[in-house]
Design a protein around this motif. Structure first.
Motif, mmCIF file in Angstrom:
data_model
loop_
_atom_site.group_PDB
_atom_site.id
_atom_site.type_symbol
_atom_site.label_atom_id
_atom_site.label_comp_id
_atom_site.label_asym_id
_atom_site.label_seq_id
_atom_site.Cartn_x
_atom_site.Cartn_y
_atom_site.Cartn_z
ATOM 1 N N ALA A 48 0.851 -1.188 0.000
ATOM 2 C CA ALA A 48 0.000 0.000 0.000
ATOM 3 C C ALA A 48 0.889 1.242 0.000
ATOM 4 O O ALA A 48 2.065 1.179 0.352
ATOM 5 N N ALA A 49 0.314 2.358 -0.407
ATOM 6 C CA ALA A 49 1.052 3.627 -0.420
ATOM 7 C C ALA A 49 1.459 3.974 1.005
ATOM 8 O O ALA A 49 0.778 3.590 1.952
ATOM 9 N N PRO A 50 2.536 4.653 1.193
ATOM 10 C CA PRO A 50 3.445 5.259 0.225
ATOM 11 C C PRO A 50 4.385 4.212 -0.378
ATOM 12 O O PRO A 50 4.890 3.335 0.312
ATOM 13 N N TYR A 51 4.564 4.302 -1.691
ATOM 14 C CA TYR A 51 5.401 3.374 -2.432
ATOM 15 C C TYR A 51 6.824 3.901 -2.525
ATOM 16 O O TYR A 51 7.055 5.104 -2.444
ATOM 17 N N PRO A 52 7.796 3.010 -2.776
ATOM 18 C CA PRO A 52 9.145 3.492 -3.079
ATOM 19 C C PRO A 52 9.091 4.380 -4.334
ATOM 20 O O PRO A 52 8.223 4.185 -5.184
ATOM 21 N N PRO A 53 9.996 5.335 -4.468
ATOM 22 C CA PRO A 53 9.940 6.276 -5.593
ATOM 23 C C PRO A 53 9.886 5.611 -6.975
ATOM 24 O O PRO A 53 9.127 6.047 -7.838
ATOM 25 N N ALA A 54 10.649 4.548 -7.200
ATOM 26 C CA ALA A 54 10.637 3.879 -8.508
ATOM 27 C C ALA A 54 9.278 3.240 -8.783
ATOM 28 O O ALA A 54 8.792 3.244 -9.920
ATOM 29 N N VAL A 55 8.636 2.704 -7.754
ATOM 30 C CA VAL A 55 7.320 2.091 -7.908
ATOM 31 C C VAL A 55 6.281 3.173 -8.194
ATOM 32 O O VAL A 55 5.400 3.006 -9.044
ATOM 33 N N GLN A 56 6.371 4.303 -7.500
ATOM 34 C CA GLN A 56 5.438 5.414 -7.723
ATOM 35 C C GLN A 56 5.535 5.917 -9.166
ATOM 36 O O GLN A 56 4.524 6.188 -9.801
ATOM 37 N N THR A 57 6.741 6.012 -9.710
ATOM 38 C CA THR A 57 6.935 6.452 -11.089
ATOM 39 C C THR A 57 6.301 5.459 -12.058
ATOM 40 O O THR A 57 5.601 5.858 -12.997
ATOM 41 N N ALA A 58 6.514 4.161 -11.839
ATOM 42 C CA ALA A 58 5.929 3.133 -12.705
ATOM 43 C C ALA A 58 4.411 3.142 -12.612
ATOM 44 O O ALA A 58 3.713 2.993 -13.619
ATOM 45 N N THR A 69 3.698 -3.592 -15.120
ATOM 46 C CA THR A 69 5.140 -3.426 -15.251
ATOM 47 C C THR A 69 5.801 -4.011 -14.010
ATOM 48 O O THR A 69 5.149 -4.193 -12.974
ATOM 49 N N ILE A 70 7.097 -4.292 -14.141
ATOM 50 C CA ILE A 70 7.875 -4.842 -13.035
ATOM 51 C C ILE A 70 8.942 -3.820 -12.654
ATOM 52 O O ILE A 70 9.631 -3.289 -13.521
ATOM 53 N N VAL A 71 9.076 -3.550 -11.374
ATOM 54 C CA VAL A 71 10.071 -2.609 -10.873
ATOM 55 C C VAL A 71 10.940 -3.353 -9.867
ATOM 56 O O VAL A 71 10.427 -4.023 -8.972
ATOM 57 N N ARG A 72 12.249 -3.215 -10.006
ATOM 58 C CA ARG A 72 13.186 -3.851 -9.076
ATOM 59 C C ARG A 72 13.787 -2.775 -8.176
ATOM 60 O O ARG A 72 14.459 -1.871 -8.653
ATOM 61 N N ALA A 73 13.503 -2.885 -6.887
ATOM 62 C CA ALA A 73 13.988 -1.897 -5.919
ATOM 63 C C ALA A 73 13.989 -2.518 -4.532
ATOM 64 O O ALA A 73 13.183 -3.404 -4.233
ATOM 65 N N ASN A 74 14.892 -2.045 -3.689
ATOM 66 C CA ASN A 74 14.953 -2.452 -2.275
ATOM 67 C C ASN A 74 15.047 -3.969 -2.091
ATOM 68 O O ASN A 74 14.482 -4.521 -1.153
ATOM 69 N N GLY A 75 15.705 -4.673 -3.024
ATOM 70 C CA GLY A 75 15.862 -6.120 -2.899
ATOM 71 C C GLY A 75 14.616 -6.911 -3.239
ATOM 72 O O GLY A 75 14.535 -8.103 -2.955
ATOM 73 N N LYS A 76 13.630 -6.284 -3.844
ATOM 74 C CA LYS A 76 12.367 -6.945 -4.187
ATOM 75 C C LYS A 76 12.014 -6.658 -5.638
ATOM 76 O O LYS A 76 12.521 -5.709 -6.234
ATOM 77 N N ALA A 77 11.113 -7.457 -6.183
ATOM 78 C CA ALA A 77 10.532 -7.180 -7.491
ATOM 79 C C ALA A 77 9.081 -6.764 -7.235
ATOM 80 O O ALA A 77 8.304 -7.510 -6.649
ATOM 81 N N TYR A 78 8.740 -5.559 -7.638
ATOM 82 C CA TYR A 78 7.386 -5.041 -7.460
ATOM 83 C C TYR A 78 6.612 -5.236 -8.755
ATOM 84 O O TYR A 78 7.053 -4.801 -9.817
#
Length: 147
Positions: A48-58, A69-78
């Motif tokens: 849930a929000a707030p999302y990491p910045p890369a996830v928010q952009t996607a 889309t798939i976003v890779r950040a903070n050791g996870k795949a979103y």
């Protein structure tokens, strides 16, 4: 006086006939159940929000048009899934199954749940979205989304 007569009649009837518990009838299946219950064999997290910045952009990119889309950040795949613009509230994306298909392979099945016919809905344009975090940053994800 008028209210006492029915009560006395009821009491007399119960005394003469006795009180006995009726057997509880349990429904029996007449045909095999065809609904498939699928459990996830992967640990994941609905984010849930707030999302990491890369996830928010996607999310901003796919929110209005729909898609994933798939976003890779903070050791996870979103996994970011959007159903696009909808005319009212009451829509949501539901995860059906998340399955591990290989060393870094995953399949995510989800569908769009629509508001019940005739239900009251907020009259506002909505953008149903779902963000899932998988614990594998190198995940190769196959998303199957039906609207």
């Amino acid at each position: 006086m008028i209210n006492t007569i029915p009560s006395l009649l009821l009491a007399a009837t119960l005394t003469l006939t006795g009180t006995q518990a009726l057997p509880t009838l349990h429904p029996t299946a007449s045909a095999p159940v065809t609904e498939e219950v699928v459990q996830s064999d992967v640990q994941y997290e609905a984010v849930a929000a707030p999302y990491p910045p890369a996830v928010q952009t996607a999310l901003t990119k796919v929110r209005k048009s729909g898609g994933h889309t798939i976003v890779r950040a903070n050791g996870k795949a979103y996994v970011v899934i959007s159903a696009g613009q909808k005319p009212t509230g009451g829509y949501r994306i539901v995860t059906d199954q998340i399955k591990k298909t290989g060393a870094h392979g995953y399949t995510v099945r989800a569908h769009l749940q629509t508001p019940a016919p005739g239900s009251m809905k907020i009259q506002v344009i909505s953008y149903p979205t779902l963000v899932i975090a998988l614990p594998d940053q190198q995940a190769k994800v196959n998303v199957q989304f039906r609207s």
